[in-house]
Design a protein around this motif. Structure first.
Motif, PDB file in Angstrom:
ATOM      1  N   LYS A  45      -3.808   8.087  -9.452  1.00 12.90           N
ATOM      2  CA  LYS A  45      -4.651   6.946  -9.051  1.00 12.90           C
ATOM      3  C   LYS A  45      -5.565   6.502 -10.193  1.00 12.90           C
ATOM      4  O   LYS A  45      -5.791   5.311 -10.396  1.00 12.90           O
ATOM      5  CB  LYS A  45      -5.471   7.285  -7.798  1.00 12.90           C
ATOM      6  CG  LYS A  45      -6.012   6.045  -7.105  1.00 12.90           C
ATOM      7  CD  LYS A  45      -6.902   6.348  -5.919  1.00 12.90           C
ATOM      8  CE  LYS A  45      -6.137   6.767  -4.691  1.00 12.90           C
ATOM      9  NZ  LYS A  45      -7.007   6.839  -3.480  1.00 12.90           N
ATOM     10  N   PHE A  90      -3.061   4.606  -1.793  1.00  9.22           N
ATOM     11  CA  PHE A  90      -3.234   3.662  -2.901  1.00  9.22           C
ATOM     12  C   PHE A  90      -3.229   2.268  -2.276  1.00  9.22           C
ATOM     13  O   PHE A  90      -2.188   1.769  -1.857  1.00  9.22           O
ATOM     14  CB  PHE A  90      -2.082   3.777  -3.903  1.00  9.22           C
ATOM     15  CG  PHE A  90      -2.147   4.966  -4.825  1.00  9.22           C
ATOM     16  CD1 PHE A  90      -2.429   6.232  -4.346  1.00  9.22           C
ATOM     17  CD2 PHE A  90      -1.905   4.813  -6.186  1.00  9.22           C
ATOM     18  CE1 PHE A  90      -2.479   7.326  -5.203  1.00  9.22           C
ATOM     19  CE2 PHE A  90      -1.956   5.900  -7.049  1.00  9.22           C
ATOM     20  CZ  PHE A  90      -2.240   7.160  -6.555  1.00  9.22           C
ATOM     21  N   ASN A 102       0.862  -1.186   0.000  1.00  7.95           N
ATOM     22  CA  ASN A 102       0.000   0.000   0.000  1.00  7.95           C
ATOM     23  C   ASN A 102       0.894   1.230   0.000  1.00  7.95           C
ATOM     24  O   ASN A 102       2.008   1.193   0.526  1.00  7.95           O
ATOM     25  CB  ASN A 102      -0.897   0.018   1.242  1.00  7.95           C
ATOM     26  CG  ASN A 102      -1.835  -1.175   1.263  1.00  7.95           C
ATOM     27  OD1 ASN A 102      -2.371  -1.562   0.227  1.00  7.95           O
ATOM     28  ND2 ASN A 102      -2.022  -1.767   2.435  1.00  7.95           N
ATOM     29  N   ALA A 118      -3.309   4.464 -12.462  1.00  5.53           N
ATOM     30  CA  ALA A 118      -2.915   3.185 -11.838  1.00  5.53           C
ATOM     31  C   ALA A 118      -4.096   2.218 -11.813  1.00  5.53           C
ATOM     32  O   ALA A 118      -3.958   1.023 -12.080  1.00  5.53           O
ATOM     33  CB  ALA A 118      -2.403   3.439 -10.430  1.00  5.53           C
ATOM     34  N   ALA A 119      -5.287   2.751 -11.479  1.00  3.44           N
ATOM     35  CA  ALA A 119      -6.468   1.889 -11.348  1.00  3.44           C
ATOM     36  C   ALA A 119      -6.928   1.344 -12.703  1.00  3.44           C
ATOM     37  O   ALA A 119      -7.549   0.289 -12.765  1.00  3.44           O
ATOM     38  CB  ALA A 119      -7.604   2.667 -10.686  1.00  3.44           C
ATOM     39  N   PHE A 148       0.534  -2.308 -12.520  1.00  2.00           N
ATOM     40  CA  PHE A 148       0.994  -1.051 -11.913  1.00  2.00           C
ATOM     41  C   PHE A 148       2.319  -1.314 -11.187  1.00  2.00           C
ATOM     42  O   PHE A 148       2.375  -2.080 -10.221  1.00  2.00           O
ATOM     43  CB  PHE A 148      -0.050  -0.521 -10.934  1.00  2.00           C
ATOM     44  CG  PHE A 148       0.347   0.749 -10.234  1.00  2.00           C
ATOM     45  CD1 PHE A 148       0.954   1.808 -10.912  1.00  2.00           C
ATOM     46  CD2 PHE A 148       0.107   0.907  -8.871  1.00  2.00           C
ATOM     47  CE1 PHE A 148       1.317   2.982 -10.249  1.00  2.00           C
ATOM     48  CE2 PHE A 148       0.461   2.074  -8.202  1.00  2.00           C
ATOM     49  CZ  PHE A 148       1.078   3.111  -8.906  1.00  2.00           C
ATOM     50  N   LEU A 207      -3.498  -1.663  -5.200  1.00  2.00           N
ATOM     51  CA  LEU A 207      -3.318  -1.350  -6.625  1.00  2.00           C
ATOM     52  C   LEU A 207      -1.967  -1.835  -7.162  1.00  2.00           C
ATOM     53  O   LEU A 207      -1.831  -2.109  -8.349  1.00  2.00           O
ATOM     54  CB  LEU A 207      -3.399   0.164  -6.852  1.00  2.00           C
ATOM     55  CG  LEU A 207      -4.786   0.813  -6.799  1.00  2.00           C
ATOM     56  CD1 LEU A 207      -4.668   2.329  -6.956  1.00  2.00           C
ATOM     57  CD2 LEU A 207      -5.685   0.246  -7.897  1.00  2.00           C
ATOM     58  N   THR A 208      -0.983  -1.949  -6.265  1.00  2.00           N
ATOM     59  CA  THR A 208       0.398  -2.190  -6.718  1.00  2.00           C
ATOM     60  C   THR A 208       0.633  -3.657  -7.060  1.00  2.00           C
ATOM     61  O   THR A 208       0.363  -4.544  -6.250  1.00  2.00           O
ATOM     62  CB  THR A 208       1.386  -1.794  -5.594  1.00  2.00           C
ATOM     63  OG1 THR A 208       1.063  -0.482  -5.151  1.00  2.00           O
ATOM     64  CG2 THR A 208       2.816  -1.850  -6.078  1.00  2.00           C
ATOM     65  N   ASP A 209       1.144  -3.902  -8.267  1.00  2.00           N
ATOM     66  CA  ASP A 209       1.505  -5.275  -8.644  1.00  2.00           C
ATOM     67  C   ASP A 209       2.949  -5.586  -8.291  1.00  2.00           C
ATOM     68  O   ASP A 209       3.273  -6.696  -7.891  1.00  2.00           O
ATOM     69  CB  ASP A 209       1.293  -5.469 -10.157  1.00  2.00           C
ATOM     70  CG  ASP A 209      -0.180  -5.373 -10.516  1.00  2.00           C
ATOM     71  OD1 ASP A 209      -0.963  -6.166  -9.967  1.00  2.00           O
ATOM     72  OD2 ASP A 209      -0.544  -4.489 -11.309  1.00  2.00           O
TER      73      ASP A 209
END
Ligand code: 5RP
Length: 237
Positions: free
Chosen positions: A113, A215, A100, A116-117, A122, A218-220
């Motif tokens: 955002k 965020f 996060n 990214a979304a 991402f 969302l992060t890969d």
């Protein structure tokens, strides 16, 4: 390693270039904002110039990114012109163990955002100083607010236990005005943020708030730049 760059800048350059190397020809690419993302944009421009990369289109997240991408001759598009974003790459102000983030140090988190979304992948690029155990113990949480809602939003955030402060501009009198024409409240919660997912929703539910810099989920992938034995290395989380 470049000798004229300080260690922090070296790490930012290293992760920026590593992320740019992951972009494939034909991709729609979300282009983040900030000093780390700037290295990634420059590296994409270099790959296009040498012919190593072809047919990409960038979607920027700020005027800063747009100006730089144009300088680097990266063809640009907009969110309303594409069906999806294949890969988005951006910096962050804090990254917790669950990946996060707090973003918005450049007041660009609303567009960041969105991009990214909308992205299939991402990727976050940071130097190792951005890794934290808990969000908001160090970096304040940016919240973008409609100017006419500043007072009511501030009071509601105080009721939630936050201490909001209006972000002031440097080299301009008065507050920072975002690319959307709004203001930024930087918020401190005394013991940091215990539940980022809940707080993200709670803040965005306050009338007059456009978007906050949390965020969540969302992060890969996080690429972390570190200097080990005097050499910059990139590790993946
Ligand atoms: C801008 C951002 C940036 O990605 C974040 O502030 C990190 O910036 P830098 O790479 O310059 O440290 O969220 O709104």
């Amino acid at each position: 390693m470049s000798t004229e760059l300080d260690p922090s800048t070296q790490m930012k350059k290293q992760v920026g270039e590593a992320a740019a190397a992951m972009v494939q020809s034909g991709s729609i690419v979300g282009l983040g904002t900030g000093s780390t993302a700037a290295f990634m944009i420059q590296a994409l421009g270099d790959r296009l110039r040498t012919g190593d990369l072809k047919d990409i289109r960038g979607i920027t997240t700020s005027f800063q990114g747009e100006v730089l991408a144009r300088e680097c001759n990266i063809p640009l598009s907009t969110l309303n012109e594409v069906d999806c974003i294949d890969i988005a790459i951006d910096g962050a102000d804090e990254v917790d163990p669950q990946k996060n983030l707090i973003k918005g140090g450049g007041a660009a988190h609303t567009q960041e955002k969105l991009v990214a979304a909308f992205a299939k992948q991402f990727i976050v690029i940071v130097d190792s100083s951005k890794l934290v155990e808990k969000l908001n113990l160090g970096f304040l949480l940016p919240v973008e607010v409609l100017p006419r809602a500043l007072n009511p939003v501030s009071k509601t955030i105080e009721k939630l236990g936050g201490k909001p402060q209006l972000r002031m501009a440097v080299k301009k009198s008065g507050p920072v005005v975002t690319d959307q024409g709004n203001l930024i409240l930087d918020v401190k919660f005394e013991n940091g943020i215990d539940n980022p997912a809940e707080l993200e929703k709670t803040l965005n539910n306050i009338p007059g708030v456009l978007e906050n810099g949390l965020f969540v989920g969302l992060t890969d992938l996080v690429l972390v730049g570190e200097v080990v034995d005097g050499k910059p290395v990139v590790r993946q989380i």
